[in-house]
Design an enzyme around this catalytic site. Structure first.
Site, mmCIF file in Angstrom:
data_model
loop_
_atom_site.group_PDB
_atom_site.id
_atom_site.type_symbol
_atom_site.label_atom_id
_atom_site.label_comp_id
_atom_site.label_asym_id
_atom_site.label_seq_id
_atom_site.Cartn_x
_atom_site.Cartn_y
_atom_site.Cartn_z
ATOM 1 N N HIS A 195 3.366 -7.834 -9.609
ATOM 2 C CA HIS A 195 2.411 -8.578 -8.883
ATOM 3 C C HIS A 195 1.664 -9.779 -9.622
ATOM 4 C CE1 HIS A 195 2.676 -5.079 -6.295
ATOM 5 N NE2 HIS A 195 2.853 -5.931 -5.367
ATOM 6 N N ARG A 302 -0.669 -10.502 2.134
ATOM 7 C CA ARG A 302 -1.063 -9.440 1.211
ATOM 8 C C ARG A 302 -2.408 -9.313 1.009
ATOM 9 N NH1 ARG A 302 3.577 -11.233 -2.119
ATOM 10 N NH2 ARG A 302 5.102 -9.310 -2.580
ATOM 11 N N ARG A 338 -0.497 -7.573 6.397
ATOM 12 C CA ARG A 338 -0.434 -6.116 5.760
ATOM 13 C C ARG A 338 -1.595 -5.559 5.702
ATOM 14 N NH1 ARG A 338 3.287 -5.339 0.697
ATOM 15 N NH2 ARG A 338 1.648 -6.054 -0.541
ATOM 16 N N GLU A 437 10.343 0.287 2.093
ATOM 17 C CA GLU A 437 10.211 0.099 0.479
ATOM 18 C C GLU A 437 10.549 1.137 -0.311
ATOM 19 O OE1 GLU A 437 6.689 -3.003 -0.426
ATOM 20 O OE2 GLU A 437 5.819 -1.424 0.944
ATOM 21 N N ASN A 460 11.238 -5.789 -3.470
ATOM 22 C CA ASN A 460 10.567 -5.450 -4.842
ATOM 23 C C ASN A 460 10.427 -4.060 -4.874
ATOM 24 O OD1 ASN A 460 10.267 -8.136 -4.702
ATOM 25 N ND2 ASN A 460 8.307 -8.072 -3.946
ATOM 26 N N ASP A 461 9.745 -3.314 -4.055
ATOM 27 C CA ASP A 461 9.692 -1.879 -4.244
ATOM 28 C C ASP A 461 10.910 -1.097 -3.903
ATOM 29 O OD1 ASP A 461 6.928 -1.543 -5.184
ATOM 30 O OD2 ASP A 461 6.051 -2.220 -3.343
ATOM 31 N N ARG A 471 8.371 -1.986 -11.989
ATOM 32 C CA ARG A 471 8.971 -3.246 -11.752
ATOM 33 C C ARG A 471 8.095 -4.129 -12.549
ATOM 34 N NH1 ARG A 471 6.314 -4.161 -5.779
ATOM 35 N NH2 ARG A 471 6.036 -6.360 -6.309
ATOM 36 N N CYS A 508 10.826 -9.407 3.212
ATOM 37 C CA CYS A 508 9.681 -10.092 2.326
ATOM 38 C C CYS A 508 9.582 -9.896 0.943
ATOM 39 C CB CYS A 508 8.591 -9.795 3.186
ATOM 40 S SG CYS A 508 7.765 -8.156 3.052
#
Ligand code: PEP
Ligand code: MG
Length: 576
Positions: A195, A302, A338, A437, A460-461, A471, A508
């Site tokens: 992040h 986010r 989200r 995810e 990503n997840d 990550r 996304c």
């Protein structure tokens, strides 16, 4: 003498500036002996830090009792207050200063290690976990002693920015760079989909991570160049190198401005299929960028960035204002907000009352929200209130179980019922979707499809959890592979299931904004891409060159492959 270090490029662009070393409170506590005549001063320094932290905790407690905060806050503040008064910690550290002439930070950390060891021997798991509070309280003290958080230098007058050099930076630290003239940053650790990296891209500041020992290799104020596109850091460059990079920076700017010509072109493939290119944002500050590229809406807001990096939580009105601002500024476009995804590397300040051995697998995202129903309800009320101002959709992060959706939907109903009583308007047909995810979700899509209005794949997840790779850990970053056949099967399967059941699916995660994967995702059937607004025009360029009739069968063959090298070659050939 100039020298070059290579790391992981995580945020594009070139920055030229002077080093500012930021110390990581616990890792870089220096150890030194204090001269006898300064011992009383050292003890006083510790006393002052204790008083400051007491003040911080009293403030946190006041915010919690005012009802705008997390229910656990009060409890953890009391616990940390108690630790602060525990003779085993601060009193013992004072003794270490006078008896062994240790500096205050060193004395505290030594004492902390001793206390933590004792906690480790406790059988009761709840009490054993309280060691996290000891660590946190010492961290607070050390930060005060070191003048943390990162007192950033004032703006420079020579036109060059400041380059932050740190062992590690949290997303919250990085957000703070917005208000300072920070040209870029480099860190010892970190990965491209952490992040912190995502925030860097959103702030458009070049960054290179995973440099291992950069903090030991540079000095305060030294000149540094970051090439965030190639992952190169040049320390102490001479005038010729600086000139070369200035030139390269202008070239990059020129390339970007050429892409600007695509701003008002519709993203349509050669065979006439429309593709939606949406933006990922972290708050109203990103709206200018969204408008600059004429994005088709917001695919991922986010909201946790409203919550992190501060001591008190945003109340309902503050959240409502932020959501309303975004919705009103994009009145005819969908805005997917989200619910907060805190936990893991996006910890709330001081609110982590539990010690988590494995935060990425712990109380994160929807799990956290459901564990804090009051805090969640506040957000849902704010979202519902904002829903009358535009085309809002609510998205739930990191789902794995049907009951997580059911509980969330019940809370939304509760929030609606409360607003009905208060005669506050909201959109009764508000759509609720969820993020795929976790591999479990991608493998059991039926229960999500039946309950939700849309799906969004958080690659990503999904990659992190499919390949069991943290990550944000640079040690395993080379194993993070979006083209792993298992990952592609999960993404492809989700897109196909969405098409079969008429449920919109988007991606996304960072994959959606990487031109290396655009043709592959298009060939899988993806029509909704959500990414950092800075990537939209480059992805549009790829879409405009794509012929879906030709791509789809080739991608279907790629999805059947089970050798990474073959997949990689075939994906490269898609562009050829
Ligand atoms: C993802 O996991 O791909 C995603 C978009 O969510 P985040 O990066 O915020 O975890
Ligand atoms: Mg995610």
């Amino acid at each position: 003498m100039p020298f070059t270090i290579h790391g992981l490029p995580v945020s594009q662009g070139i920055a030229i500036g002077h080093v500012h070393l930021v110390s990581h409170a616990m890792l870089e506590v220096s150890h030194y002996h204090v001269a006898v005549r300064y011992l009383p001063e050292e003890v006083e320094r510790l006393n002052e830090a204790v008083a400051t932290v007491q003040g911080e905790l009293v403030g946190l407690k006041a915010a919690a009792t005012a009802g705008q905060s997390h229910s656990e806050v009060g409890a953890f503040v009391d616990l940390q207050m108690m630790m602060l008064g525990d003779p085993m910690l601060v009193d013992a550290a004072r003794e270490l200063i006078t008896a062994r002439r240790c500096n205050a930070e060193w004395a505290l950390v030594q004492q902390m290690e001793l206390v933590v060891e004792q906690f480790d021997q406790i059988e009761d798991p709840y009490l054993r976990e309280r060691k996290a509070d000891v660590v946190q309280v010492v961290e607070r003290l050390v930060k005060v002693l070191l003048g943390h958080p990162g007192h950033l230098p004032p703006k420079r007058r020579d036109g060059l920015g400041t380059i932050i050099v740190a062992h590690d930076l949290s997303p919250a630290d990085t957000i703070g760079f917005r208000d300072h003239n920070i040209g870029g940053f480099v860190t010892d650790v970190g990965g491209p989909t952490s992040h912190t990296a995502i925030v860097a891209r959103s702030l458009r500041i070049p960054a290179v991570v995973g440099l291992h020992h950069i903090r030991q290799l540079v000095e305060e104020d030294e000149l540094l160049i970051i090439d965030g596109t190639r992952g190169v850091v040049i320390v102490n460059p001479d005038e010729r190198i600086v000139e070369e990079y200035r030139l390269r920076r202008s070239e990059l700017e020129l390339e970007r401005s050429k892409l600007n010509r695509l701003k008002d072109t519709r993203a349509t493939t050669l065979d006439g299929e429309d593709v939606n290119l949406l933006a990922n944002i972290e708050g109203p500050k990103d709206l200018a960028q969204v408008r600059a590229v004429n994005a088709d809406g917001v695919g991922l807001y986010r909201t946790e960035f409203l919550f992190i990096g501060r001591d008190s939580l945003p109340d309902e009105d503050e959240q409502y204002e932020a959501y309303r601002t975004v919705l009103k500024s994009l009145p005819d476009k969908p805005v997917t907000i989200r619910t907060f995804d805190v936990g893991a590397d996006k910890a709330l300040n001081g609110v982590t009352a539990r010690f988590e051995p494995n935060p990425a697998l712990g109380l994160r995202a929807i799990r956290y929200s459901l564990a804090e129903p009051q805090m969640f309800l506040t957000q849902l009320r704010a979202l519902l209130r904002a829903s009358v101002h535009g085309q809002l959709k609510i998205m739930i992060p990191m789902l794995a179980h049907a009951h997580e959706i059911d509980q969330t939907l019940r809370l939304i109903e509760k929030a609606k019922a409360e607003l009905d009583v208060e005669r506050i308007k909201y959109n009764p047909r508000l759509e609720v979707g969820g993020m795929i995810e976790v591999p479990a979700a991608a493998l059991a899509l039926g229960m999500f499809i039946r309950r939700l209005s849309f799906l969004s794949i958080g690659t990503n997840d999904l990659i992190q959890y499919t390949l069991a790779i943290d990550r944000s850990d640079e040690a395993v970053v080379h194993l993070y592979d979006p083209l792993h056949p298992a990952v592609l099967k999960l993404i492809g399967g989700t897109i196909q299931a969405g098409a079969r059941f008429g449920l919109p699916v988007s991606v996304c995660g960072e994959m959606a904004g990487d031109p290396a994967y655009t043709l592959l995702l298009l060939g899988m059937g993806l029509r909704n891409f959500s990414m950092h607004p800075g990537n939209i025009l480059e992805i549009k360029q790829q879409v405009l060159r794509a012929d879906l009739g030709e791509l789809a069968p080739r991608v279907q063959r790629i999805l059947k492959m089970d050798e990474q090298s073959k997949v990689r070659e075939a994906v490269l050939r898609l562009a050829g």
